[in-house]
Design an enzyme around this catalytic site. Structure first.
Site, PDB file in Angstrom:
ATOM      1  N   ASN A  23      21.163  53.903  21.125  1.00  0.00           N
ATOM      2  CA  ASN A  23      21.675  52.605  21.511  1.00  0.00           C
ATOM      3  C   ASN A  23      21.778  52.671  22.922  1.00  0.00           C
ATOM      4  O   ASN A  23      22.051  51.354  23.624  1.00  0.00           O
ATOM      5  CB  ASN A  23      22.551  52.175  20.678  1.00  0.00           C
ATOM      6  CG  ASN A  23      22.075  51.693  19.215  1.00  0.00           C
ATOM      7  OD1 ASN A  23      20.988  51.796  18.804  1.00  0.00           O
ATOM      8  ND2 ASN A  23      23.362  51.594  18.434  1.00  0.00           N
ATOM      9  N   ARG A  91      14.053  45.777  17.157  1.00  0.00           N
ATOM     10  CA  ARG A  91      14.557  44.529  17.670  1.00  0.00           C
ATOM     11  C   ARG A  91      15.164  44.928  19.163  1.00  0.00           C
ATOM     12  O   ARG A  91      15.138  43.934  20.128  1.00  0.00           O
ATOM     13  CB  ARG A  91      15.962  44.442  16.990  1.00  0.00           C
ATOM     14  CG  ARG A  91      16.936  43.360  17.455  1.00  0.00           C
ATOM     15  CD  ARG A  91      18.070  42.861  16.599  1.00  0.00           C
ATOM     16  NE  ARG A  91      19.155  42.185  17.378  1.00  0.00           N
ATOM     17  CZ  ARG A  91      19.000  40.831  17.479  1.00  0.00           C
ATOM     18  NH1 ARG A  91      17.843  40.013  16.834  1.00  0.00           N
ATOM     19  NH2 ARG A  91      20.089  40.153  18.064  1.00  0.00           N
ATOM     20  N   ARG A 120      19.061  38.026  12.228  1.00  0.00           N
ATOM     21  CA  ARG A 120      19.457  38.646  13.541  1.00  0.00           C
ATOM     22  C   ARG A 120      18.806  37.733  14.517  1.00  0.00           C
ATOM     23  O   ARG A 120      17.847  38.227  15.195  1.00  0.00           O
ATOM     24  CB  ARG A 120      18.970  40.110  13.495  1.00  0.00           C
ATOM     25  CG  ARG A 120      20.096  41.024  12.743  1.00  0.00           C
ATOM     26  CD  ARG A 120      19.543  42.558  12.718  1.00  0.00           C
ATOM     27  NE  ARG A 120      19.886  43.148  13.818  1.00  0.00           N
ATOM     28  CZ  ARG A 120      19.786  44.405  14.270  1.00  0.00           C
ATOM     29  NH1 ARG A 120      18.912  45.099  13.474  1.00  0.00           N
ATOM     30  NH2 ARG A 120      20.558  45.057  15.244  1.00  0.00           N
ATOM     31  N   PRO A 121      19.095  36.582  14.627  1.00  0.00           N
ATOM     32  CA  PRO A 121      18.526  35.693  15.713  1.00  0.00           C
ATOM     33  C   PRO A 121      18.790  36.069  17.073  1.00  0.00           C
ATOM     34  O   PRO A 121      19.416  37.164  17.380  1.00  0.00           O
ATOM     35  CB  PRO A 121      19.530  34.468  15.549  1.00  0.00           C
ATOM     36  CG  PRO A 121      20.823  34.782  14.835  1.00  0.00           C
ATOM     37  CD  PRO A 121      20.582  36.018  14.276  1.00  0.00           C
ATOM     38  N   ILE A 122      18.124  35.361  18.059  1.00  0.00           N
ATOM     39  CA  ILE A 122      18.238  35.975  19.531  1.00  0.00           C
ATOM     40  C   ILE A 122      18.966  34.629  20.435  1.00  0.00           C
ATOM     41  O   ILE A 122      18.520  34.574  21.578  1.00  0.00           O
ATOM     42  CB  ILE A 122      17.066  36.374  19.873  1.00  0.00           C
ATOM     43  CG1 ILE A 122      15.890  35.393  20.055  1.00  0.00           C
ATOM     44  CG2 ILE A 122      16.714  37.870  19.360  1.00  0.00           C
ATOM     45  CD1 ILE A 122      14.668  35.945  20.969  1.00  0.00           C
ATOM     46  N   ASP A 123      19.206  33.717  19.722  1.00  0.00           N
ATOM     47  CA  ASP A 123      19.931  32.709  20.277  1.00  0.00           C
ATOM     48  C   ASP A 123      20.749  32.640  21.250  1.00  0.00           C
ATOM     49  O   ASP A 123      20.626  32.126  22.377  1.00  0.00           O
ATOM     50  CB  ASP A 123      20.490  31.461  19.343  1.00  0.00           C
ATOM     51  CG  ASP A 123      21.611  32.237  18.510  1.00  0.00           C
ATOM     52  OD1 ASP A 123      21.693  33.461  18.115  1.00  0.00           O
ATOM     53  OD2 ASP A 123      22.735  31.613  18.029  1.00  0.00           O
ATOM     54  N   LEU A 124      21.672  34.054  21.259  1.00  0.00           N
ATOM     55  CA  LEU A 124      22.810  33.990  22.366  1.00  0.00           C
ATOM     56  C   LEU A 124      21.968  34.735  23.445  1.00  0.00           C
ATOM     57  O   LEU A 124      22.397  34.480  24.799  1.00  0.00           O
ATOM     58  CB  LEU A 124      23.766  35.080  21.848  1.00  0.00           C
ATOM     59  CG  LEU A 124      24.493  34.691  20.670  1.00  0.00           C
ATOM     60  CD1 LEU A 124      25.734  35.615  20.251  1.00  0.00           C
ATOM     61  CD2 LEU A 124      25.549  33.474  21.110  1.00  0.00           C
ATOM     62  N   VAL A 325      30.276  41.813  10.890  1.00  0.00           N
ATOM     63  CA  VAL A 325      29.078  41.853  11.880  1.00  0.00           C
ATOM     64  C   VAL A 325      27.909  41.271  11.576  1.00  0.00           C
ATOM     65  O   VAL A 325      27.488  40.435  12.353  1.00  0.00           O
ATOM     66  CB  VAL A 325      29.179  43.258  12.747  1.00  0.00           C
ATOM     67  CG1 VAL A 325      28.061  43.080  13.693  1.00  0.00           C
ATOM     68  CG2 VAL A 325      30.411  43.799  13.217  1.00  0.00           C
TER      69      VAL A 325
HETATM   70  C1  UD1 Z   1      23.580  46.532  18.480  1.00  0.00           C
HETATM   71  C2  UD1 Z   1      23.084  47.937  18.087  1.00  0.00           C
HETATM   72  C3  UD1 Z   1      23.040  47.988  16.586  1.00  0.00           C
HETATM   73  C4  UD1 Z   1      24.543  47.783  16.163  1.00  0.00           C
HETATM   74  C5  UD1 Z   1      24.955  46.121  16.887  1.00  0.00           C
HETATM   75  C6  UD1 Z   1      26.439  45.960  16.807  1.00  0.00           C
HETATM   76  C7  UD1 Z   1      21.243  48.620  19.515  1.00  0.00           C
HETATM   77  C8  UD1 Z   1      19.541  48.846  19.818  1.00  0.00           C
HETATM   78  N1  UD1 Z   1      21.815  48.225  18.524  1.00  0.00           N
HETATM   79  O1  UD1 Z   1      22.308  45.684  18.021  1.00  0.00           O
HETATM   80  O2  UD1 Z   1      22.720  49.186  15.992  1.00  0.00           O
HETATM   81  O3  UD1 Z   1      24.335  47.500  14.590  1.00  0.00           O
HETATM   82  O4  UD1 Z   1      24.752  46.250  18.171  1.00  0.00           O
HETATM   83  O5  UD1 Z   1      27.217  46.792  16.687  1.00  0.00           O
HETATM   84  O6  UD1 Z   1      21.846  48.725  20.394  1.00  0.00           O
HETATM   85  N2  UD1 Z   1      23.498  37.604  16.923  1.00  0.00           N
HETATM   86  C9  UD1 Z   1      23.482  36.331  17.076  1.00  0.00           C
HETATM   87  N3  UD1 Z   1      22.595  35.901  18.023  1.00  0.00           N
HETATM   88  C10 UD1 Z   1      22.100  36.560  18.963  1.00  0.00           C
HETATM   89  C11 UD1 Z   1      22.469  38.074  18.798  1.00  0.00           C
HETATM   90  C12 UD1 Z   1      23.245  38.565  18.009  1.00  0.00           C
HETATM   91  O7  UD1 Z   1      23.639  35.543  15.899  1.00  0.00           O
HETATM   92  O8  UD1 Z   1      21.500  35.999  19.830  1.00  0.00           O
HETATM   93  C13 UD1 Z   1      24.631  38.114  15.918  1.00  0.00           C
HETATM   94  C14 UD1 Z   1      23.589  39.271  15.335  1.00  0.00           C
HETATM   95  O9  UD1 Z   1      22.642  38.708  14.299  1.00  0.00           O
HETATM   96  C15 UD1 Z   1      24.810  40.142  14.650  1.00  0.00           C
HETATM   97  C16 UD1 Z   1      25.833  39.951  15.587  1.00  0.00           C
HETATM   98  O10 UD1 Z   1      25.555  38.821  16.492  1.00  0.00           O
HETATM   99  O11 UD1 Z   1      25.153  39.354  13.486  1.00  0.00           O
HETATM  100  C17 UD1 Z   1      26.019  41.294  16.278  1.00  0.00           C
HETATM  101  O12 UD1 Z   1      24.815  41.597  17.011  1.00  0.00           O
HETATM  102  P1  UD1 Z   1      24.600  42.530  18.479  1.00  0.00           P
HETATM  103  O13 UD1 Z   1      25.879  42.778  18.888  1.00  0.00           O
HETATM  104  O14 UD1 Z   1      24.026  41.539  19.445  1.00  0.00           O
HETATM  105  O15 UD1 Z   1      23.602  43.411  18.106  1.00  0.00           O
HETATM  106  P2  UD1 Z   1      22.531  44.291  18.396  1.00  0.00           P
HETATM  107  O16 UD1 Z   1      22.663  44.332  20.115  1.00  0.00           O
HETATM  108  O17 UD1 Z   1      21.218  43.361  18.090  1.00  0.00           O
END
Ligand code: UD1
Length: 417
Positions: A23, A91, A120-124, A325
Site C-alpha cells: 500500500n 483500485r 468503494r466509490p471514488i466520490d471523495l 471502514v
Molecule cells: C486503502 C488500502 C486498503 C485499506 C484501506 C483502508 C491501498 C492500495 N489500499 O484503500 O488496503 O483497506 O486503505 O485502510 O492503500 N470511500 C468513499 N469514497 C471515496 C473513497 C473512499 O466512500 O472516494 C470509502 C471506501 O468505500 C471505504 C472507506 O472510505 O469504505 C475507506 O476507504 P479508503 O481509506 O479510501 O481506502 P483505499 O485508499 O481505497
C-alpha cells in the site's frame, strides 16, 4: 487457475522476513509520474498489484524495470490515458489521477476495480480534486478530468480516506499556492508518500497527523528511495504464529505500525517480544477472546480484521468484531463456518464463539485479506484445506507459500482440475 492446499496442525517455527509495503509502493509509483528522470525504488515486493501498476505506468510512457526487489523507472514524455483492462484489475490505479492532472493537465481512466469488499466509490477523490480546480467528466465506464493548472486550497475530508489523502497530496505538490488537508488519513504509508515526494523536491508537511500542508512547487525531479515494510503482511505472520501455537521471529518490520494488533494479540494471550525492527511471537495453548473495532489508523486495521477473526474462532470464549471502514467485509466468515467456526454476522458486526478445533474444507478466497485469513485457519486446522481464488491472495503477499514452507508450514500450489 491454481488452488492452494494446506495441511494443518504444525506449529510454525523460524524466521519470516517481511517485504516492502504494497500500500506504500503503489502510491510511490504513481507519485513518480509527477517528476522527471530516473527513479530507483528499493524493497519493492514482487506481487501482482505491483506488476499491474508497472503495466499502467508503461502504458503512460514510463520505462519500468523490476530487478529483484529494485524497481527502476524513467519518467520523460508521458500521456494521460490508462488501459481499462489494467485499471479494472486494481483500485489503486486511481492514484494516477492526481499526479496526471497536476503534471499533464488531463487524465482518462476507466472505473477502477480491486477487491470486492463492499461499495468503494471514488466520490471523495473526485470532489476534492475538483476543489483544486480539476474539471471531471463521467462517460460510460470511464472518468476523465482536466485542469489548466491546479490551485491550492483548504479542504476537509468527509472521512479520512487513505487514497483520497494521497491523491490530493500528490496533486497539490504542483499546484499554485498552498493546500491544507484537514481530517487527513494518518496511515504510515502516507508518511512514506510524503517522504518520497519531498525527496523529489516537493514541500509536504504534517503526514501522520490529521492536517497535511502542501506548498506547491513548479517542478519535481527523481529520487532513490526505500519502501517501508508491509505492516499488514507482518501482522498476518504474527497471527500465523499465534493460531498454530508456534514461535516466529518476524523481521524487517516497524513494530510501532502494529500497535493496535499487538495490543489485541496480547489480550488474546499471545506472547510477544518486541524490539526496534522485529517481533518474536509465541502462540499459547489457550487463546483468549478479544473484541475488535476496525478504524482508520492508528485504530485496528480493517486489512487485519479477517486474519484476527480466524484467530478468534479458536478462543476459549466469545469475541465481537465490528467493521466500520467497509460496508461488506465478512466474506471470510462464511468460509470459516465451513471449517466448523461458530460465527454469526449481523450487519457490520460478527459474533465469534470460539471452538476447540477447525477442520479442513474446500474454501474460496473472496478477496485478498479474506484469502490470507483462510490460509491461517488452514494452517491450524485438522486435515487438508483447499483454497480457490488464489489470484486475490497473490495480489498482495510476496512468496506467501514459500515463506510459510520455510517455517514449517505444509502448504503448496496445485493446478485446479
Ligand atoms: C486503502 C488500502 C486498503 C485499506 C484501506 C483502508 C491501498 C492500495 N489500499 O484503500 O488496503 O483497506 O486503505 O485502510 O492503500 N470511500 C468513499 N469514497 C471515496 C473513497 C473512499 O466512500 O472516494 C470509502 C471506501 O468505500 C471505504 C472507506 O472510505 O469504505 C475507506 O476507504 P479508503 O481509506 O479510501 O481506502 P483505499 O485508499 O481505497
Amino acid at each position: 487457475m491454481q488452488r492452494l492446499l494446506v495441511e494443518g496442525g504444525r506449529p510454525l517455527q523460524g524466521t519470516v522476513s517481511v517485504s516492502g509495503a504494497k500500500n506504500a509502493v503503489l502510491k510511490l509509483m504513481a507519485a513518480a509520474l509527477l517528476g522527471d528522470g530516473k527513479f530507483i525504488i528499493r524493497n519493492v515486493p514482487a506481487i501482482k498489484d505491483v506488476f499491474t501498476m508497472i503495466g499502467v505506468l508503461k502504458a503512460l510512457g514510463v520505462k519500468c524495470q523490476l530487478e529483484g526487489s529494485t524497481l527502476y523507472l524513467t519518467v520523460g514524455d508521458i500521456q494521460g490515458e490508462a488501459p481499462a483492462e489494467l485499471v479494472q484489475e486494481m483500485r489503486a490505479s486511481i492514484q494516477i489521477m492526481g499526479p496526471l492532472i497536476a503534471k499533464l493537465g488531463w487524465v482518462k481512466i476507466s472505473q477502477p476495480g480491486g477487491c470486492p469488499i463492499g461499495d468503494r466509490p471514488i466520490d471523495l477523490h473526485v470532489k476534492n480534486l475538483e476543489k483544486l480546480g480539476a474539471i471531471f467528466e463521467e462517460g460510460y465506464g470511464y472518468i476523465s478530468a482536466k485542469a489548466k493548472r491546479l490551485v491550492g486550497t483548504e479542504l476537509c475530508l468527509d472521512f479520512p480516506s487513505v487514497g483520497t489523502t494521497e491523491n490530493i497530496m500528490m496533486a497539490a505538490t504542483l499546484a499554485v499556492g498552498t493546500t491544507i488537508i484537514h481530517n487527513a488519513a494518518r496511515e504510515p504509508e502516507i508518511i512514506d508518500a510524503q517522504n518520497f515526494l519531498n525527496r523529489m523536491g516537493a514541500r509536504v508537511f504534517g503526514a501522520g497527523t490529521g492536517t497535511i500542508t502542501i506548498k506547491g512547487v513548479k517542478a519535481l525531479s527523481s529520487t532513490d528511495y526505500t519502501v517501508i515494510p508491509d505492516r499488514i503482511e507482518a501482522g498476518s505472520y504474527l497471527v500465523a504464529a499465534a493460531i498454530t501455537g508456534g514461535k516466529l521471529r518476524i523481521q524487517n518490520i516497524i513494530p510501532k505500525h502494529l500497535t493496535a494488533l499487538i495490543g489485541k494479540l496480547q489480550e488474546a494471550n499471545v506472547k510477544l517480544d518486541i524490539a526496534s525492527d522485529q517481533i518474536i511471537v509465541q502462540g499459547q495453548d489457550t487463546i483468549y477472546p478479544a473484541n475488535i473495532l476496525t478504524l482508520p489508523y492508528p485504530g485496528f486495521a480493517t486489512d487485519l480484521q479477517p486474519q484476527f477473526m480466524a484467530l478468534a474462532t479458536l478462543a476459549n470464549g466469545t469475541s465481537v468484531v465490528k467493521e466500520t471502514v467497509y460496508s461488506n467485509r465478512f466474506g471470510h466468515a462464511h468460509e470459516l463456518r465451513r471449517m466448523g467456526a461458530e460465527i454469526i454476522v449481523d450487519g457490520n458486526a460478527a459474533v465469534i464463539k470460539g471452538v476447540k478445533q477447525l477442520a479442513g474444507a474446500h474454501l474460496y478466497a473472496t478477496d485478498l485479506r479474506a484469502g490470507a485469513a483462510l490460509v491461517l485457519a488452514g494452517l491450524s486446522a485438522t486435515g487438508i484445506t483447499s483454497i480457490t481464488g488464489v489470484e486475490h491472495i497473490e495480489r498482495g503477499y510476496e512468496n506467501l507459500v514459500e515463506k510459510l514452507q520455510l517455517v514449517g508450514g505444509k502448504i503448496w500450489r496445485e493446478d485446479e482440475v
